[in-house]
Design a protein around this motif. Structure first.
Motif, PDB file in Angstrom:
ATOM      1  N   LEU A 148       0.830  -1.203   0.000  1.00  0.00           N
ATOM      2  CA  LEU A 148       0.000   0.000   0.000  1.00  0.00           C
ATOM      3  C   LEU A 148       0.869   1.259   0.000  1.00  0.00           C
ATOM      4  O   LEU A 148       0.595   2.229  -0.713  1.00  0.00           O
ATOM      5  N   ARG A 151       2.632   1.756  -3.290  1.00  0.00           N
ATOM      6  CA  ARG A 151       1.689   2.178  -4.326  1.00  0.00           C
ATOM      7  C   ARG A 151       1.232   3.608  -4.097  1.00  0.00           C
ATOM      8  O   ARG A 151       1.223   4.423  -5.017  1.00  0.00           O
ATOM      9  N   GLU A 152       0.841   3.917  -2.886  1.00  0.00           N
ATOM     10  CA  GLU A 152       0.165   5.182  -2.618  1.00  0.00           C
ATOM     11  C   GLU A 152       1.114   6.336  -2.308  1.00  0.00           C
ATOM     12  O   GLU A 152       0.794   7.487  -2.595  1.00  0.00           O
ATOM     13  N   VAL A 153       2.248   6.050  -1.691  1.00  0.00           N
ATOM     14  CA  VAL A 153       3.146   7.147  -1.322  1.00  0.00           C
ATOM     15  C   VAL A 153       4.292   7.259  -2.328  1.00  0.00           C
ATOM     16  O   VAL A 153       4.593   8.343  -2.813  1.00  0.00           O
ATOM     17  N   GLY A 155       4.187   5.795  -5.192  1.00  0.00           N
ATOM     18  CA  GLY A 155       3.534   5.930  -6.495  1.00  0.00           C
ATOM     19  C   GLY A 155       3.935   4.908  -7.537  1.00  0.00           C
ATOM     20  O   GLY A 155       3.829   5.155  -8.737  1.00  0.00           O
ATOM     21  N   LEU A 156       4.368   3.732  -7.097  1.00  0.00           N
ATOM     22  CA  LEU A 156       4.836   2.729  -8.047  1.00  0.00           C
ATOM     23  C   LEU A 156       3.689   2.127  -8.848  1.00  0.00           C
ATOM     24  O   LEU A 156       2.578   1.949  -8.344  1.00  0.00           O
ATOM     25  N   SER A 157       3.984   1.810 -10.105  1.00  0.00           N
ATOM     26  CA  SER A 157       3.003   1.165 -10.975  1.00  0.00           C
ATOM     27  C   SER A 157       2.972  -0.337 -10.664  1.00  0.00           C
ATOM     28  O   SER A 157       3.820  -0.833  -9.915  1.00  0.00           O
TER      29      SER A 157
END
Lengths: 209, 154
Positions: A148, A151-153, A155-157
């Motif tokens: 999470l 992904r969210e901080v 910003g990984l795809s």
């Protein structure tokens, strides 16, 4: 910002301490935030974040500029954070990533969206939930918390997550699904919305075969 | 197995992360599935909460000493690194340097334990890779000869 970063990197490579300090100050909070999300402990996150910049300094000569400086330092920071919680991962019960029908049984889908309203940025509930987020993150199993945060901080795809974590793209998507489901269940509980005993159990890492 | 098992994990995908076929199939499923529509709504409503919360935590913390701490660590690592490189290049000097205090102590033990200086010819010799450290008995008393660490060309 990107061109300025490169100029500071060049100066730092040449031994300019103040140039390196400027880079640290520019990205210290984000690196700390990523580390904190993964390791949970504020002092450990501080230590991990500082060590990330030390590693960056030691390898400045290797930075080629093909990725942004922020991407580079965040990658090092998250690697260090993940390594520091590796013991937690091996000690925890192994959870299944795949999504099964049982995972989709009705557990309050849509309630958060309804309550948060159509203008989430100004909603008081959103601010309250953000305040509870640290508590919720801490309750997630390490691998859900990590994915999470990445992904969210950071910003990984999906592709970057697959490479970073050494898993398939399908596993990335399934793991994110489970992480979000648990997170949303905990947030509903904090908000006093339709108590969800199953989600509470899942949020604590239990309840899964 | 319901179709949701396949499509629910796709909720939250960013543009370009799904193939054209997946995107098309997902759209068709969403149009017909209220549960997945609700999941999508929850995802959109809570988007950014994790990032907002962690950045808020970071912004609350006092970072005034952070950069200094990093630079201190860099400096410390630099000193250790330089010491390590010196020791690797000058193993003999490093070993002799470590042995010299022990040699002196041993020499003193021999001296004090050997009786009258005028009756003894106590010589203690310690060598390390060609560098000698000796204690000689002279008319003026024991003399400890310690080889100097030559940092050039060794």
């Amino acid at each position: 910002m990107e061109a300025d970063d490169l100029a500071l990197v060049e100066r730092a490579r040449a031994g300019d301490r103040e140039a390196f300090r400027a880079l640290v100050v520019r990205y210290q909070r984000k690196v700390y935030a990523v580390a904190l999300g993964i390791v949970k402990d504020r002092d450990l996150a501080w230590d991990v974040a500082q060590e990330a910049f030390v590693r960056v300094h030691a390898h400045l000569h290797e930075f080629k500029g093909d990725a942004s400086f922020s991407t580079w330092v965040l990658r090092i920071g998250s690697h260090l954070a993940i390594d520091s919680v590796r013991k937690e991962r091996t000690a925890a019960k192994q959870e299944i990533d795949e999504v099964r029908d049982a995972d989709l049984a009705g557990s309050g889908e849509g309630i958060l969206a309804t309550e948060l309203g159509r203008d989430p940025q100004q909603n008081l509930l959103r601010r309250e939930l953000a305040g509870k987020m640290m508590e919720a993150l801490a309750q997630l199993p390490e691998k859900h918390r990590t994915i999470l945060v990445l992904r969210e901080v950071e910003g990984l795809s999906y592709e970057e997550l697959a490479e970073r974590l050494g898993i398939h793209k399908g596993t990335v998507m399934s793991r994110l699904f489970h992480a979000r489901k648990k997170m949303q269940g905990l947030l509903r509980e904090y908000a006093g919305l339709e108590p969800d005993a199953d989600a509470r159990e899942e949020g604590k890492g239990g309840g899964e075969p | 197995m319901t179709e949701c098992v396949r499509y629910a994990p796709m909720i939250g995908a960013r543009p370009g992360e799904l193939s054209d076929e997946e995107t098309r199939a997902m759209s068709e499923h969403l149009a017909a599935c209220e549960a997945c529509q609700a999941r999508l709504a929850d995802e959109e409503a809570t988007s950014g909460l994790v990032s907002d919360a962690l950045m808020a935590e970071a912004n609350r913390r006092d970072f005034s000493t952070f950069a200094d701490g990093v630079l201190d660590r860099v400096e410390h690592r630099g000193v250790l690194s330089r010491l390590g490189r010196w020791a690797r290049r000058h193993r003999a000097a490093a070993i002799a340097s470590a042995l010299a205090p022990a040699a002196v102590a041993l020499a003193l033990v021999v001296y004090f334990g050997a009786g009258s200086p005028s009756e003894q010819q106590a010589v203690v010799e310690v060598t390390a890779e060609g560098r000698g450290t000796m204690v000689l008995q002279t008319s003026d008393g024991p003399v400890v000869l310690i080889g100097n660490a030559d940092s050039e060309g060794t």
